[in-house]
Design a protein around this motif. Sequence first.
Motif, mmCIF file in Angstrom:
data_model
loop_
_atom_site.group_PDB
_atom_site.id
_atom_site.type_symbol
_atom_site.label_atom_id
_atom_site.label_comp_id
_atom_site.label_asym_id
_atom_site.label_seq_id
_atom_site.Cartn_x
_atom_site.Cartn_y
_atom_site.Cartn_z
ATOM 1 N N ALA A 61 1.053 -1.299 0.110
ATOM 2 C CA ALA A 61 -0.168 -0.181 0.099
ATOM 3 C C ALA A 61 0.587 1.494 -0.446
ATOM 4 O O ALA A 61 0.901 2.308 -0.681
ATOM 5 N N LYS A 62 2.050 1.571 0.996
ATOM 6 C CA LYS A 62 2.776 2.245 0.945
ATOM 7 C C LYS A 62 3.645 2.270 -0.364
ATOM 8 O O LYS A 62 3.389 3.933 -0.698
ATOM 9 N N GLU A 63 4.043 1.419 -1.040
ATOM 10 C CA GLU A 63 5.067 2.165 -2.579
ATOM 11 C C GLU A 63 4.048 1.699 -3.751
ATOM 12 O O GLU A 63 4.767 1.741 -4.893
ATOM 13 N N GLY A 64 2.320 0.900 -3.431
ATOM 14 C CA GLY A 64 1.714 1.006 -4.948
ATOM 15 C C GLY A 64 1.689 -0.077 -5.365
ATOM 16 O O GLY A 64 1.738 0.149 -6.817
ATOM 17 N N GLY A 449 -6.719 2.887 -3.355
ATOM 18 C CA GLY A 449 -5.192 2.609 -4.180
ATOM 19 C C GLY A 449 -5.203 2.247 -5.216
ATOM 20 O O GLY A 449 -4.157 1.822 -5.961
ATOM 21 N N ILE A 451 -4.746 -1.103 -5.583
ATOM 22 C CA ILE A 451 -3.593 -2.596 -5.601
ATOM 23 C C ILE A 451 -3.600 -3.689 -5.294
ATOM 24 O O ILE A 451 -3.404 -4.769 -5.534
#
Length: 458
Positions: A61-64, A449, A451
């Motif tokens: 999630a942080k890095e997409g 996002g 993802i």
Amino acid sequence: MADIKESIYRELVSITNGHVTREPEELCCYSYDATGRFFLPHAVVFPAVSHEVAEIVKIAAKEGIPLIPRGSGSGMTGGSLPVKGGIVIATSRMNRIIEIDDETLVARVEPGVITGNFHHAVEKKGLFYPPDPASSSFCTIGGNLGECAGGPRAVKYGVTRDYVLGLEAVLPSGNIINTGVKTAKGVAGYDLTRLIVGSEGTLAIVTQATLKLLPLPEAVKTMAALFPSIHKAASAVSSIIKDAVIPRCVEFLDRSSIACVRDRFGFHVPDDIEAILIIEVDGSCGVVEEDGKNLETFCVKKGANRVITAADKAEASTLWAARKALSSALFRMAPDKINEDIVVPINRIPEMVLRIERIQKRTGLPVVSFGHAGDGNIHCNIMYDKRYKDAQNLAESAVDELFEATLELGGTITGEHGVGITKMKYLPREIRENELKIMRGIKAVFDPGNILNPGKIF
């Protein structure tokens, strides 16, 4: 998307205690499913517990980074394919049957449990888990949940969602949620459990499921009704349920299906037989005997030349082995196939059979039909050789015509395989834009996002 950063890879190694790979030859094993399409992931991780899944999701999630949940990869519509690369979360290590409670008739399992193994485990305790997809010997509970799998017994017992009481799941944010109940009833709040079941891994990653069980039926009787006409067999299906008994299975095999597995039935199938109905009833011994006799009489009345009743479990297993061998046996006819799982109201099955015959005549391609006719779910297999462009185009036009006929008859384009990537372009034919907008909105709430299993359904 660029390759996974070295720092991220090291984090994945730490989280899973080394159960992660990015070796090209190993990534290939997670790049395809039963559609025969290939998309290479950037890495595959093998978490063992839910908190490991949660930590992996937080990094993604942080890095997409796209995340793709995967069971056995036996899906027919590309639901587990990493179409945008990213990280495949393989659930093979999350394979514990945590609990089978024979007092409350409830079980708790992890998503990597093989469905057939679960069947055997509950039956040893005198219990019964009805959902039984044809791939049960290798498909997983998690995959069944993602696609809301059905199987032959759905005509009497329903599909996977009817046996899911609650879930533990990881959201695309990395938060762990618990949905549903452990009781027979429960209507507190929105039904998030049913929303996640059948969402094809696009809303959450299931890490545990609480499943409803039933008492194991005392007796089962399996029979095969042989019909000289496919239309008589198709007409008999709805008549059986309306006028005879509700069997737990009514499987339909057309002439081409029979030809592919003729040597596996355990009995001689005459050349003039155009269709076989495999019918199964269950219940108490007395009821099963009576229902079996009634069905035999009824099928003959409806045009069957002969009804063969399995004398024991071994003969019944032979019948089902022939049915379950069909999918792979079809490749005797052609090297490639498109397998569609349409559903029509059972009283429209005879019309659907006629439409399928027209498609076959127009295209010149074999269209092999079999499946769970008891609930209107017909698996239509369009056989062709994709090396020839004309055959590829004809096969795609056959799919288009098949779906058009299905919707005209009040049916749906998928009963248990899901939408995935192969049916995306057809979905707007069945579901109107207002409803699709709501579905996209739900996806955005769960996964802003985008993802989690991106590029699927819509």
